[in-house]
Design a protein around this motif. Structure first.
Motif, short mmCIF file in Angstrom:
data_model
loop_
_atom_site.label_atom_id
_atom_site.label_comp_id
_atom_site.label_asym_id
_atom_site.label_seq_id
_atom_site.Cartn_x
_atom_site.Cartn_y
_atom_site.Cartn_z
N SER A 142 0.82 -1.22 0.00
CA SER A 142 0.00 0.00 0.00
C SER A 142 0.85 1.26 0.00
N VAL A 143 2.04 1.20 0.60
CA VAL A 143 2.95 2.35 0.61
C VAL A 143 3.44 2.63 -0.80
N ARG A 144 3.85 1.57 -1.51
CA ARG A 144 4.30 1.73 -2.88
C ARG A 144 3.16 2.18 -3.78
N SER A 145 1.98 1.62 -3.57
CA SER A 145 0.81 1.96 -4.38
C SER A 145 0.44 3.44 -4.22
N ARG A 146 0.49 3.93 -3.00
CA ARG A 146 0.17 5.34 -2.75
C ARG A 146 1.19 6.26 -3.43
N ALA A 147 2.47 5.91 -3.33
CA ALA A 147 3.52 6.72 -3.97
C ALA A 147 3.35 6.71 -5.49
#
Length: 146
Positions: free
Chosen positions: A31-36
């Protein structure tokens, strides 16, 4: 001397977030990578809309598009260009969302990239990425009937 395409588009973007670097992102929660990726894609979308010329409002650049990507940094630290290009992937999607490109597959997009060191610049964001998109000049002129 090379003829400059009148439909060339220059776009300036901030450096891709560290969360998009393939070596770093595999240790992050998805989710961190997806948000970025979503945020960088939106930045590219807005920059592409701002950079579009009146002739490009209706149609995307005609393929094949020559894309020159310059990653500009202040220091001479070693960087992996393959990882930078992989981290830049959401920007290509943002350009497609904005209607600047029709797609980003290999037959439609020829990418050349380089890393440049500039200790001083008048750009507000550091480091940054310069993108120059140029459609194939002969096809563009044929489409316009010249």
């Amino acid at each position: 001397m090379t003829k400059r395409n009148p439909l060339a588009v220059a776009i300036l973007l901030p450096w891709p977030p560290a969360e998009l670097n393939p070596n770093r992102s595999r240790r992050l929660h998805w989710s961190v990578r997806s948000r970025a990726a979503r945020e960088y894609r939106e930045d590219a979308f807005k920059a592409a809309l701002a950079a579009r010329t009146p002739g490009l409002r209706q149609h995307p650049l005609s393929a094949p598009v020559q894309a020159s990507v310059t990653f500009v940094a202040r220091e001479r630290r070693r960087r992996d260009l393959d990882n930078l290009l992989a981290a830049f992937k959401p920007a290509w999607d943002g350009f497609i969302d904005a209607g600047l490109l029709s797609n980003d597959h290999a037959a439609a997009l020829a990418i050349s990239m380089r890393l440049e060191v500039r200790p001083v610049s008048d750009v507000d964001c550091w480091p940054f990425v310069e993108v120059l998109l140029q459609p194939h000049i002969e096809r563009t002129l044929a489409r316009e009937g010249r």
